[in-house]
Design a protein around this motif. Structure first.
Motif, PDB file in Angstrom:
ATOM      1  N   TRP A 127      77.023 115.733 -12.635  1.00 12.66           N
ATOM      2  CA  TRP A 127      76.483 117.140 -13.454  1.00 12.66           C
ATOM      3  C   TRP A 127      75.241 117.087 -14.506  1.00 12.66           C
ATOM      4  N   ALA A 128      75.639 115.395 -15.358  1.00 14.56           N
ATOM      5  CA  ALA A 128      74.945 115.939 -16.288  1.00 14.56           C
ATOM      6  C   ALA A 128      73.500 115.196 -15.990  1.00 14.56           C
ATOM      7  N   ALA A 129      72.649 114.610 -14.755  1.00 19.54           N
ATOM      8  CA  ALA A 129      71.953 113.851 -14.274  1.00 19.54           C
ATOM      9  C   ALA A 129      71.494 115.636 -14.078  1.00 19.54           C
ATOM     10  N   SER A 130      71.929 116.460 -13.696  1.00 18.83           N
ATOM     11  CA  SER A 130      71.205 117.873 -12.224  1.00 18.83           C
ATOM     12  C   SER A 130      71.022 118.563 -13.618  1.00 18.83           C
ATOM     13  N   ARG A 131      71.206 118.687 -14.991  1.00 19.30           N
ATOM     14  CA  ARG A 131      71.591 119.576 -15.989  1.00 19.30           C
ATOM     15  C   ARG A 131      70.736 119.098 -17.375  1.00 19.30           C
TER      16      ARG A 131
ATOM     17  N   ILE B  92      64.260 111.775 -14.835  1.00 20.94           N
ATOM     18  CA  ILE B  92      63.255 111.731 -14.326  1.00 20.94           C
ATOM     19  C   ILE B  92      61.917 111.119 -14.439  1.00 20.94           C
ATOM     20  N   ALA B  93      61.432 111.394 -15.971  1.00 18.53           N
ATOM     21  CA  ALA B  93      60.266 111.240 -17.189  1.00 18.53           C
ATOM     22  C   ALA B  93      61.204 109.659 -17.728  1.00 18.53           C
ATOM     23  N   ALA B  94      62.142 108.913 -17.512  1.00 18.05           N
ATOM     24  CA  ALA B  94      63.313 108.349 -18.194  1.00 18.05           C
ATOM     25  C   ALA B  94      62.776 107.192 -16.938  1.00 18.05           C
ATOM     26  N   LEU B  95      63.027 107.730 -16.032  1.00 16.33           N
ATOM     27  CA  LEU B  95      63.211 106.777 -14.773  1.00 16.33           C
ATOM     28  C   LEU B  95      61.647 106.374 -14.468  1.00 16.33           C
ATOM     29  N   GLN B  96      60.765 107.212 -14.158  1.00 22.68           N
ATOM     30  CA  GLN B  96      59.392 107.216 -14.337  1.00 22.68           C
ATOM     31  C   GLN B  96      59.089 105.688 -15.318  1.00 22.68           C
ATOM     32  N   GLU B  97      59.337 105.997 -16.776  1.00 23.35           N
ATOM     33  CA  GLU B  97      58.239 104.737 -18.233  1.00 23.35           C
ATOM     34  C   GLU B  97      59.378 103.585 -17.418  1.00 23.35           C
ATOM     35  N   TYR B  98      60.751 103.802 -16.842  1.00 23.15           N
ATOM     36  CA  TYR B  98      61.338 102.391 -17.043  1.00 23.15           C
ATOM     37  C   TYR B  98      60.247 101.879 -15.499  1.00 23.15           C
ATOM     38  N   HIS B  99      60.167 102.931 -14.536  1.00 20.90           N
ATOM     39  CA  HIS B  99      59.909 101.942 -13.610  1.00 20.90           C
ATOM     40  C   HIS B  99      57.842 101.291 -13.640  1.00 20.90           C
ATOM     41  N   GLU B 100      57.860 101.831 -14.403  1.00 20.25           N
ATOM     42  CA  GLU B 100      56.119 101.396 -15.147  1.00 20.25           C
ATOM     43  C   GLU B 100      56.433 100.038 -16.085  1.00 20.25           C
ATOM     44  N   GLN B 101      57.552 100.086 -16.828  1.00 13.98           N
ATOM     45  CA  GLN B 101      57.725  98.709 -17.424  1.00 13.98           C
ATOM     46  C   GLN B 101      58.244  97.583 -17.294  1.00 13.98           C
ATOM     47  N   GLN B 102      59.484  97.813 -16.147  1.00 13.49           N
ATOM     48  CA  GLN B 102      59.737  96.942 -15.555  1.00 13.49           C
ATOM     49  C   GLN B 102      60.291  96.675 -14.391  1.00 13.49           C
ATOM     50  N   GLN B 103      58.826  97.172 -13.255  1.00  6.07           N
ATOM     51  CA  GLN B 103      58.267  97.053 -12.038  1.00  6.07           C
ATOM     52  C   GLN B 103      58.897  95.399 -11.655  1.00  6.07           C
ATOM     53  N   VAL B 104      58.139  94.981 -12.080  1.00  2.00           N
ATOM     54  CA  VAL B 104      57.976  93.078 -11.824  1.00  2.00           C
ATOM     55  C   VAL B 104      59.021  92.373 -12.213  1.00  2.00           C
ATOM     56  N   VAL B 105      59.860  93.029 -12.571  1.00  2.00           N
ATOM     57  CA  VAL B 105      61.964  91.944 -13.999  1.00  2.00           C
ATOM     58  C   VAL B 105      63.187  92.649 -12.266  1.00  2.00           C
ATOM     59  N   VAL B 106      62.485  94.057 -11.565  1.00  2.00           N
ATOM     60  CA  VAL B 106      63.202  94.653 -10.861  1.00  2.00           C
ATOM     61  C   VAL B 106      62.925  93.383  -9.386  1.00  2.00           C
ATOM     62  N   VAL B 107      61.609  93.757  -9.321  1.00  2.00           N
ATOM     63  CA  VAL B 107      61.270  93.458  -7.814  1.00  2.00           C
ATOM     64  C   VAL B 107      61.392  91.782  -7.343  1.00  2.00           C
TER      65      VAL B 107
ATOM     66  N   GLY C  53      67.018 119.311  -8.992  1.00  2.00           N
ATOM     67  CA  GLY C  53      66.824 118.287 -10.059  1.00  2.00           C
ATOM     68  C   GLY C  53      67.132 116.939  -9.536  1.00  2.00           C
ATOM     69  N   LEU C  54      68.708 116.987  -8.962  1.00  2.00           N
ATOM     70  CA  LEU C  54      69.156 115.719  -7.912  1.00  2.00           C
ATOM     71  C   LEU C  54      68.601 115.183  -7.068  1.00  2.00           C
ATOM     72  N   LYS C  55      68.066 116.254  -6.414  1.00  2.00           N
ATOM     73  CA  LYS C  55      66.874 115.739  -4.804  1.00  2.00           C
ATOM     74  C   LYS C  55      65.005 115.316  -5.648  1.00  2.00           C
ATOM     75  N   ASP C  56      64.963 116.147  -6.311  1.00  2.00           N
ATOM     76  CA  ASP C  56      63.712 114.831  -7.125  1.00  2.00           C
ATOM     77  C   ASP C  56      63.695 113.407  -7.475  1.00  2.00           C
ATOM     78  N   ILE C  57      65.307 113.368  -8.153  1.00  2.00           N
ATOM     79  CA  ILE C  57      65.918 111.798  -8.705  1.00  2.00           C
ATOM     80  C   ILE C  57      65.785 111.333  -7.512  1.00  2.00           C
ATOM     81  N   MET C  58      66.546 111.776  -6.472  1.00  2.00           N
ATOM     82  CA  MET C  58      67.244 110.867  -5.527  1.00  2.00           C
ATOM     83  C   MET C  58      65.452 110.799  -4.777  1.00  2.00           C
ATOM     84  N   GLU C  59      64.426 111.194  -4.255  1.00  2.00           N
ATOM     85  CA  GLU C  59      63.238 111.325  -4.050  1.00  2.00           C
ATOM     86  C   GLU C  59      62.750 109.891  -4.689  1.00  2.00           C
TER      87      GLU C  59
END
Length: 291
Positions: A118-122, A128-143, A3-9
């Motif tokens: 530990w919580a992120a791994s569990r 990952i789903a929440a981060l993908q949603e955040y990237h789609e919604q907030q991409q312009v703001v972050v970049v 799980g941590l590896k997928d999050i880091m990728e």
């Protein structure tokens, strides 16, 4: 671990799309040197970390104090050597006298970070789903966020360690602040629970460091040392045998058992080192009887 590896990728892919420079700076050691440094540091911390921790804190505070002293001395038009000596002496003394506090603060931060990891791994799938949603919604703001302007230099020259570190630090700070603000609005209950548990872990680590400094230093250096050894072995397998690393997917239990055995060996060795050696005392001469 998977799980941590997928999050880091996922985070690495976002950083690459956002234009964050992920290439190592000039002077960064190659894989063989990096692996050797990680393994050597890991073994030293795992076996002798508690005995060297005070020295590490004092040297770190001395170096930081010397740098601050030189900076202040130049601003006040005073000899830099005077600022170096005074700054290194005062800050180094603070690092020595307040050693228990630094142990407590370090243990608190490590406890909170360990709990969040530990919580992120569990809950990796939901995260990952929440981060993908955040990237789609907030991409312009972050970049759109950009680091402070750097001094002009040769545009054709590769980025140095300072510029790469500055860019990465600024991007990470912007990402964490924006992501926390976004999740606090969209997932208020989950964020509140995570914050409360992390704060409790922080104060628990602080209490352990202040009340049980010897136990905390032994346990902390053992865990950090084993973690560095594992990181070095991970870099080794990633560089020279990726197939072996991929074959370990789904066998996290064996990795956890191996890490636990190494931590136990480290604890036993360090406790044996810290055990006081009994001093031989001369037995008192028997009192002479009165005639």
């Amino acid at each position: 671990m998977t799980g941590l590896k997928d999050i880091m990728e996922l985070l690495a892919g976002w950083a690459a799309q956002s234009g964050v420079n992920l290439s190592p700076p000039n002077g960064w050691p190659g894989p063989p040197t990096l692996i050797a440094v990680l393994l050597v540091l890991g073994v030293i911390l795992a076996l002798w970390g508690s005995r060297l921790l005070r020295l590490f804190y004092v040297l770190t505070f001395t170096g930081v104090g010397g740098a601050l002293g030189v900076k202040v001395a130049r601003m006040a038009n005073v000899d830099a050597l005077i600022g170096l000596v005074i700054g290194a002496g005062i800050i180094g003394l603070i690092g020595h006298l307040l050693f228990r506090w630094w142990v407590g603060v370090t243990a608190a931060c490590c406890a909170a970070l360990l709990l969040l990891t530990w919580a992120a791994s569990r809950n990796s799938e939901a995260l990952i789903a929440a981060l993908q949603e955040y990237h789609e919604q907030q991409q312009v703001v972050v970049v759109a966020a950009a680091p402070p302007a750097q001094p002009a230099g040769n545009p054709d020259s590769p980025a140095g360690p300072t510029s790469v570190l500055t860019q990465a630090t600024w991007a990470l700070r912007t990402y964490v602040v924006d992501a926390f603000s976004y999740f606090r609005q969209t997932r208020h209950n989950a964020v509140t629970k995570v914050v409360i548990v992390a704060v409790l872990a922080w104060f628990t680590g602080l209490g352990m460091g202040l009340t049980l400094p010897r136990f905390t230093t032994i346990l902390g250096t053992a865990c950090v040392g084993v973690a560095l050894i594992g990181l070095g072995l991970g870099v080794l397998l990633t560089t020279y045998s990726p197939a072996t690393l991929d074959s370990m997917a789904g066998r996290e239990k064996y990795v956890a058992v191996g890490s636990g055995v190494l931590i136990l060996i480290s604890l036993l060795v360090q406790v044996r080192h810290r055990r006081p050696v009994p001093q031989a005392t001369d037995s008192p001469a028997p009192a002479s009887k009165a005639v």
